[in-house]
Design an enzyme around this catalytic site. Sequence first.
Site, PDB file in Angstrom:
ATOM      1  N   CYS A 185       0.824  -1.222   0.000  1.00  0.00           N
ATOM      2  CA  CYS A 185       0.000   0.000   0.000  1.00  0.00           C
ATOM      3  C   CYS A 185       0.855   1.267   0.000  1.00  0.00           C
ATOM      4  CB  CYS A 185      -0.944   0.013   1.190  1.00  0.00           C
ATOM      5  SG  CYS A 185      -2.163  -1.297   1.114  1.00  0.00           S
TER       6      CYS A 185
ATOM      7  N   ASN B 257      -9.850  -0.029  -1.059  1.00  0.00           N
ATOM      8  CA  ASN B 257      -8.393   0.037  -0.935  1.00  0.00           C
ATOM      9  C   ASN B 257      -7.754  -0.574  -2.194  1.00  0.00           C
ATOM     10  OD1 ASN B 257      -5.711  -0.201  -0.277  1.00  0.00           O
ATOM     11  ND2 ASN B 257      -6.064  -1.105   1.743  1.00  0.00           N
TER      12      ASN B 257
ATOM     13  N   HIS C  71      -3.491   7.581   1.873  1.00  0.00           N
ATOM     14  CA  HIS C  71      -3.775   6.262   1.306  1.00  0.00           C
ATOM     15  C   HIS C  71      -5.197   5.875   1.710  1.00  0.00           C
ATOM     16  CE1 HIS C  71      -3.858   2.126   0.317  1.00  0.00           C
ATOM     17  NE2 HIS C  71      -3.778   1.717   1.571  1.00  0.00           N
TER      18      HIS C  71
HETATM   19  N1  ACO Z   1     -19.280  -8.262   7.771  1.00  0.00           N
HETATM   20  C1  ACO Z   1     -19.833  -8.500   8.981  1.00  0.00           C
HETATM   21  N2  ACO Z   1     -19.106  -8.801  10.077  1.00  0.00           N
HETATM   22  C2  ACO Z   1     -17.770  -8.858   9.929  1.00  0.00           C
HETATM   23  C3  ACO Z   1     -17.134  -8.636   8.690  1.00  0.00           C
HETATM   24  C4  ACO Z   1     -17.956  -8.323   7.586  1.00  0.00           C
HETATM   25  N3  ACO Z   1     -17.444  -8.078   6.348  1.00  0.00           N
HETATM   26  N4  ACO Z   1     -15.820  -8.778   8.872  1.00  0.00           N
HETATM   27  C5  ACO Z   1     -15.610  -9.070  10.162  1.00  0.00           C
HETATM   28  N5  ACO Z   1     -16.788  -9.137  10.804  1.00  0.00           N
HETATM   29  C6  ACO Z   1     -17.050  -9.439  12.210  1.00  0.00           C
HETATM   30  C7  ACO Z   1     -15.939 -10.246  12.835  1.00  0.00           C
HETATM   31  O1  ACO Z   1     -16.095 -11.616  12.497  1.00  0.00           O
HETATM   32  C8  ACO Z   1     -16.147  -9.957  14.286  1.00  0.00           C
HETATM   33  O2  ACO Z   1     -17.218 -10.774  14.742  1.00  0.00           O
HETATM   34  P1  ACO Z   1     -17.132 -11.497  16.180  1.00  0.00           P
HETATM   35  O3  ACO Z   1     -16.990 -10.372  17.165  1.00  0.00           O
HETATM   36  O4  ACO Z   1     -18.420 -12.226  16.237  1.00  0.00           O
HETATM   37  O5  ACO Z   1     -15.914 -12.359  16.098  1.00  0.00           O
HETATM   38  C9  ACO Z   1     -16.668  -8.524  14.316  1.00  0.00           C
HETATM   39  O6  ACO Z   1     -17.086  -8.240  12.960  1.00  0.00           O
HETATM   40  C10 ACO Z   1     -15.642  -7.516  14.741  1.00  0.00           C
HETATM   41  O7  ACO Z   1     -14.436  -7.829  14.100  1.00  0.00           O
HETATM   42  P2  ACO Z   1     -13.202  -6.891  14.282  1.00  0.00           P
HETATM   43  O8  ACO Z   1     -12.079  -7.416  13.457  1.00  0.00           O
HETATM   44  O9  ACO Z   1     -12.985  -6.599  15.728  1.00  0.00           O
HETATM   45  O10 ACO Z   1     -13.782  -5.566  13.609  1.00  0.00           O
HETATM   46  P3  ACO Z   1     -13.146  -4.153  13.608  1.00  0.00           P
HETATM   47  O11 ACO Z   1     -14.097  -3.191  14.216  1.00  0.00           O
HETATM   48  O12 ACO Z   1     -11.734  -4.167  14.083  1.00  0.00           O
HETATM   49  O13 ACO Z   1     -13.103  -3.847  12.047  1.00  0.00           O
HETATM   50  C11 ACO Z   1     -11.603  -3.951  10.180  1.00  0.00           C
HETATM   51  C12 ACO Z   1     -12.425  -4.733  11.166  1.00  0.00           C
HETATM   52  C13 ACO Z   1     -12.520  -3.073   9.352  1.00  0.00           C
HETATM   53  C14 ACO Z   1     -10.869  -4.917   9.260  1.00  0.00           C
HETATM   54  C15 ACO Z   1     -10.601  -3.088  10.984  1.00  0.00           C
HETATM   55  O14 ACO Z   1      -9.873  -3.871  11.872  1.00  0.00           O
HETATM   56  C16 ACO Z   1      -9.661  -2.360  10.085  1.00  0.00           C
HETATM   57  O15 ACO Z   1     -10.026  -1.427   9.419  1.00  0.00           O
HETATM   58  N6  ACO Z   1      -8.386  -2.744  10.056  1.00  0.00           N
HETATM   59  C17 ACO Z   1      -7.427  -2.172   9.127  1.00  0.00           C
HETATM   60  C18 ACO Z   1      -7.398  -3.056   7.968  1.00  0.00           C
HETATM   61  C19 ACO Z   1      -6.983  -2.408   6.678  1.00  0.00           C
HETATM   62  O16 ACO Z   1      -7.349  -1.318   6.349  1.00  0.00           O
HETATM   63  N7  ACO Z   1      -6.230  -3.180   5.935  1.00  0.00           N
HETATM   64  C20 ACO Z   1      -5.870  -2.793   4.620  1.00  0.00           C
HETATM   65  C21 ACO Z   1      -4.499  -3.113   4.289  1.00  0.00           C
HETATM   66  S1  ACO Z   1      -3.339  -2.122   5.094  1.00  0.00           S
HETATM   67  C22 ACO Z   1      -3.611  -0.625   4.549  1.00  0.00           C
HETATM   68  O17 ACO Z   1      -3.906  -0.410   3.432  1.00  0.00           O
HETATM   69  C23 ACO Z   1      -3.530   0.448   5.529  1.00  0.00           C
END
Ligand code: ACO
Length: 312
Positions: free
Chosen positions: A113, A269, A239
């Site tokens: 990224c 992304n 980004h």
């Molecule tokens: N739909 C519904 N529920 C979902 C989904 C989905 N697509 N994905 C995950 N969940 C659920 C999980 O299973 C979890 O359920 P559980 O509590 O029953 O186990 C619940 O949602 C919460 O999961 P978390 O991972 O705690 O959710 P969080 O609020 O942290 O959000 C996310 C997840 C959006 C991925 C967040 O952690 C994030 O934005 N991380 C950064 C990731 C990123 O941007 N990566 C890109 C590459 S790096 C870069 O470009 C910067």
Amino acid sequence: MGNKLIGYGSYLPERIMTNADFERVMDTTDEWIVSRTGIHQRHFAAADETVADMATNAARAALENAHIGIDDIDMIIVATTTPELDFPSVAVQVMGRLGATQNIPAFDVRGACTGFIYALHCARGFFTAGIHERIMIIGAEKMSRFVDMDDRSTAVLFGDGAGALIFERSTSSYSGIIDTVVMSDGKKFDMLHGSPDHKIIMNGPETYKMAVSLMPDAARYIMDHAGITQDDIDWIIPHQANIRIIQSCAARLGFPLDKILITVDKHANTSGASGALALAYAFDNGIIKHGQLILYPAFGSGLTWGATLIRV
Ligand code: ACO
């Protein structure tokens, strides 16, 4: 020896995947995706559409925008992490498809990224050394190749596309790519990486935590390095990974949200394509104007992170 921006272009595949399309194939909701990420839709390339196809389309648009031909370019650098072929580079494929008759250097950089900034960092070095006249930087990704429909926590986050920028040598050091800073930490490999069977392995919460700390760090570092303050910056184009990451970074830096460009809602992304695509979007929609100063911070797999200052 400085440089200036003389052209830009972009390409987005025709197929749009909305959140409703994901609702139909996995246990997710539009509400969850929008509230956690700000993403409403993303573009997915056709099965037979390659990274080189998208990169070539963006490059062609940038050449038209700059009113020059491929033989006016003397270096091509492509930021990509998702090429279908291990060799040759996407950059030489673009060069061949555009009919270049000069044997210019063309190569890819892999910075995930942060790839766009890695490419700009290389270009800045070549301009500073005074050995190139016009450099085309392309960011192109087919993230959908890595999207695992059995993993709802990563599948909804990514999109495909390409953007291209052309910079020309100039005597001004206050235009074009003014500064770049890039960093990496190989000890954090496990947090976010691709697998040999082309899947995205990500610790989401950990990635989030690192992104909201390292992107503001890089932004502060580059402003100090360039001797400017946030009042000098017209736009932050971060980004585009996730709206919550962007908002949190803006709050940590004390930047007002109306100075932040958002395209993650439309593109999701697109990794190394994110920066060039967002800049092209901002030009096409009359959001940024020539002469304005842009701060672009990024963060990604590696870990890699960094920032750049571009006067457009
Ligand atoms: N739909 C519904 N529920 C979902 C989904 C989905 N697509 N994905 C995950 N969940 C659920 C999980 O299973 C979890 O359920 P559980 O509590 O029953 O186990 C619940 O949602 C919460 O999961 P978390 O991972 O705690 O959710 P969080 O609020 O942290 O959000 C996310 C997840 C959006 C991925 C967040 O952690 C994030 O934005 N991380 C950064 C990731 C990123 O941007 N990566 C890109 C590459 S790096 C870069 O470009 C910067």
